[in-house]
Scaffold this active site. Structure first.
Site, PDB file in Angstrom:
ATOM      1  N   ASP A 154      43.947  52.083  25.740  1.00 37.60           N
ATOM      2  CA  ASP A 154      43.116  52.764  24.738  1.00 37.60           C
ATOM      3  C   ASP A 154      43.904  53.891  24.079  1.00 37.60           C
ATOM      4  O   ASP A 154      43.806  54.127  22.876  1.00 37.60           O
ATOM      5  CB  ASP A 154      41.853  53.313  25.397  1.00 37.60           C
ATOM      6  CG  ASP A 154      41.085  52.223  26.127  1.00 37.60           C
ATOM      7  OD1 ASP A 154      40.891  51.154  25.540  1.00 37.60           O
ATOM      8  OD2 ASP A 154      40.724  52.427  27.303  1.00 37.60           O
ATOM      9  N   HIS A 180      35.994  53.119  30.557  1.00 35.93           N
ATOM     10  CA  HIS A 180      36.689  52.132  29.737  1.00 35.93           C
ATOM     11  C   HIS A 180      35.672  51.081  29.327  1.00 35.93           C
ATOM     12  O   HIS A 180      35.548  50.025  29.921  1.00 35.93           O
ATOM     13  CB  HIS A 180      37.831  51.513  30.559  1.00 35.93           C
ATOM     14  CG  HIS A 180      38.541  50.424  29.823  1.00 35.93           C
ATOM     15  ND1 HIS A 180      39.385  50.659  28.781  1.00 35.93           N
ATOM     16  CD2 HIS A 180      38.508  49.087  29.975  1.00 35.93           C
ATOM     17  CE1 HIS A 180      39.857  49.525  28.325  1.00 35.93           C
ATOM     18  NE2 HIS A 180      39.334  48.542  29.038  1.00 35.93           N
TER      19      HIS A 180
HETATM   20  P1  NAD Z   1      43.339  35.967  33.592  1.00 32.94           P
HETATM   21  O1  NAD Z   1      42.028  35.299  33.762  1.00 32.94           O
HETATM   22  O2  NAD Z   1      44.358  35.346  32.729  1.00 32.94           O
HETATM   23  O3  NAD Z   1      43.980  36.205  35.016  1.00 32.94           O
HETATM   24  C1  NAD Z   1      43.252  36.673  36.076  1.00 32.94           C
HETATM   25  C2  NAD Z   1      43.816  36.018  37.302  1.00 32.94           C
HETATM   26  O4  NAD Z   1      43.173  36.606  38.425  1.00 32.94           O
HETATM   27  C3  NAD Z   1      43.567  34.520  37.350  1.00 32.94           C
HETATM   28  O5  NAD Z   1      44.780  33.827  37.601  1.00 32.94           O
HETATM   29  C4  NAD Z   1      42.601  34.381  38.522  1.00 32.94           C
HETATM   30  O6  NAD Z   1      42.770  33.157  39.223  1.00 32.94           O
HETATM   31  C5  NAD Z   1      43.019  35.567  39.365  1.00 32.94           C
HETATM   32  N1  NAD Z   1      42.034  35.944  40.371  1.00 32.94           N
HETATM   33  C6  NAD Z   1      40.691  35.771  40.333  1.00 32.94           C
HETATM   34  N2  NAD Z   1      40.176  36.183  41.481  1.00 32.94           N
HETATM   35  C7  NAD Z   1      41.190  36.613  42.249  1.00 32.94           C
HETATM   36  C8  NAD Z   1      41.265  37.126  43.562  1.00 32.94           C
HETATM   37  N3  NAD Z   1      40.165  37.272  44.298  1.00 32.94           N
HETATM   38  N4  NAD Z   1      42.471  37.455  44.051  1.00 32.94           N
HETATM   39  C9  NAD Z   1      43.580  37.278  43.307  1.00 32.94           C
HETATM   40  N5  NAD Z   1      43.574  36.785  42.078  1.00 32.94           N
HETATM   41  C10 NAD Z   1      42.382  36.451  41.555  1.00 32.94           C
HETATM   42  O7  NAD Z   1      42.996  37.462  33.110  1.00 32.94           O
HETATM   43  P2  NAD Z   1      43.968  38.507  32.420  1.00 32.94           P
HETATM   44  O8  NAD Z   1      43.866  38.337  30.955  1.00 32.94           O
HETATM   45  O9  NAD Z   1      45.304  38.486  33.076  1.00 32.94           O
HETATM   46  O10 NAD Z   1      43.219  39.875  32.742  1.00 32.94           O
HETATM   47  C11 NAD Z   1      43.145  40.367  34.063  1.00 32.94           C
HETATM   48  C12 NAD Z   1      42.099  41.451  34.144  1.00 32.94           C
HETATM   49  O11 NAD Z   1      42.461  42.584  33.361  1.00 32.94           O
HETATM   50  C13 NAD Z   1      40.723  41.011  33.625  1.00 32.94           C
HETATM   51  O12 NAD Z   1      39.738  41.563  34.474  1.00 32.94           O
HETATM   52  C14 NAD Z   1      40.623  41.695  32.275  1.00 32.94           C
HETATM   53  O13 NAD Z   1      39.294  41.941  31.894  1.00 32.94           O
HETATM   54  C15 NAD Z   1      41.356  42.989  32.563  1.00 32.94           C
HETATM   55  N6  NAD Z   1      41.866  43.713  31.396  1.00 32.94           N
HETATM   56  C16 NAD Z   1      41.756  45.066  31.406  1.00 32.94           C
HETATM   57  C17 NAD Z   1      42.228  45.805  30.348  1.00 32.94           C
HETATM   58  C18 NAD Z   1      42.097  47.299  30.375  1.00 32.94           C
HETATM   59  O14 NAD Z   1      42.466  47.943  29.377  1.00 32.94           O
HETATM   60  N7  NAD Z   1      41.603  47.912  31.459  1.00 32.94           N
HETATM   61  C19 NAD Z   1      42.821  45.175  29.268  1.00 32.94           C
HETATM   62  C20 NAD Z   1      42.952  43.793  29.272  1.00 32.94           C
HETATM   63  C21 NAD Z   1      42.463  43.068  30.354  1.00 32.94           C
END
Ligand code: NAD
Length: 291
Positions: A154, A180
């Site tokens: 952000d 957030h």
């Molecule tokens: P993604 O779906 O591509 O990857 C997430 C991975 O986590 C998947 O491979 C899934 O199998 C794995 N996963 C699910 N449960 C799990 C567990 N119990 N243990 C280990 N791994 C597990 O998602 P992404 O695009 O890489 O995003 C990851 C996270 O980051 C999401 O929650 C997204 O909302 C968040 N995010 C946050 C921000 C921020 O600014 N805070 C920005 C972008 C994304």
């Protein structure tokens, strides 16, 4: 440094791993990298492993892929928690709460039981502050200060907006207050240049994540990895007296409830230390938004 990335087969990890292993975050530090994902994603994670090997990264010392919590969390120095259920079109971050509660409970317990007591934790998976609180709550043997949640993206979004809309590049001391979510409060009051954000600017920052999802049908990944690299770099090497925004354990400053994780102004020092900047004067309109 022994570093765990959860959600290792996901899209943020795919952008983050090259930054980590090429020395773009930690300079001259060999990394023992552990990637955790869930059992159904092990094939995909195996493919990621193959690509890491083929990249011949300079700072990779060892690589482990696993779906086992004990293997993943044992003796780690740093955990980057990306693993969770991602936000899909039309979902608010808060909709993710239920899906992520169980994940962060068991990972908090794994931190408590297996990680070094000095482990540092960066939570990125949404809802980020709540997930961080849950992991922290279930790892009572690790200091609260060792946990941070991610609001740096952000801050970067705001920094770019200042450059583009106000011809004000490289502004320091940008603050993003609060949660957030679509209620976060970007604040430029402490920047060098006197910039009054309009409500359109504020909404742009608040909704930028959703706008990316609308277009990409996936949540931000390249920019998320980039912001993570900056968060980690600042946390480890220090911010050089600059104020940056981290989600941290609230000590009650600025009337935020004590004990929640919330994005606040911090100054970081060396080797993963920081202090909350607790003496900023918040103007009335920003205070109203924060409240
Ligand atoms: P993604 O779906 O591509 O990857 C997430 C991975 O986590 C998947 O491979 C899934 O199998 C794995 N996963 C699910 N449960 C799990 C567990 N119990 N243990 C280990 N791994 C597990 O998602 P992404 O695009 O890489 O995003 C990851 C996270 O980051 C999401 O929650 C997204 O909302 C968040 N995010 C946050 C921000 C921020 O600014 N805070 C920005 C972008 C994304």
């Amino acid at each position: 440094m022994k570093i765990l990335i959860t959600g290792g087969a996901g899209q943020i990890a795919y952008s983050l791993i090259p930054l980590l292993l090429s020395g773009a975050i930690f300079t001259n530090i060999k990394i023992d990298l552990l990637l955790l994902d869930i059992e159904p994603c092990m094939d995909k994670l195996e493919g990621v492993k193959m690509e890491i090997e083929d990249s011949n990264f300079k700072f990779l010392n060892s690589l482990t892929i696993t779906s086992d919590l004990k293997t993943a969390f044992s003796d780690i120095d740093l955990a980057i928690l990306l693993g969770g259920f991602p936000r899909l079109p039309g979902m608010e971050r808060k909709d993710l709460l239920e899906k992520n509660l169980e994940i962060f409970k068991v990972q908090g317990e794994a931190l408590n039981n297996y990680a070094k007591k000095t482990v540092k934790v960066l939570v990125v998976a949404n809802p980020v502050n709540t997930n961080c609180w849950i992991a922290n709550h279930f790892s009572p043997s690790i200091p609260n200060e060792n946990f941070t949640s991610y609001s740096y993206l952000d801050q970067e979004r705001l920094s770019f907006l200042l450059q583009k809309e106000y011809n004000a590049p490289n502004q320091k001391n940008i603050v993003v207050w609060g949660n957030h979510s679509s209620t976060m409060v970007p604040d430029t009051s402490y920047c060098e240049k006197d910039i009054k954000l309009t409500s359109d600017n504020i909404q742009f920052i608040q909704n930028r994540g959703a706008s990316v999802i609308e277009k990409r049908k996936l949540s931000s990944a390249m920019s998320a990895a980039n912001g993570i690299s900056k968060h980690l770099k600042k946390w480890y090497y220090g911010s050089n007296d600059e104020i940056v925004s981290f989600g941290v354990f609230s000590k009650g400053y600025y009337n935020f409830p004590e004990g929640i994780f919330i994005s606040m102004p911090v100054k970081t020092h060396s080797e993963f230390s920081y202090n909350i900047v607790n003496n900023l004067k918040i103007n009335d309109s920003t205070r109203a938004l924060i409240d």
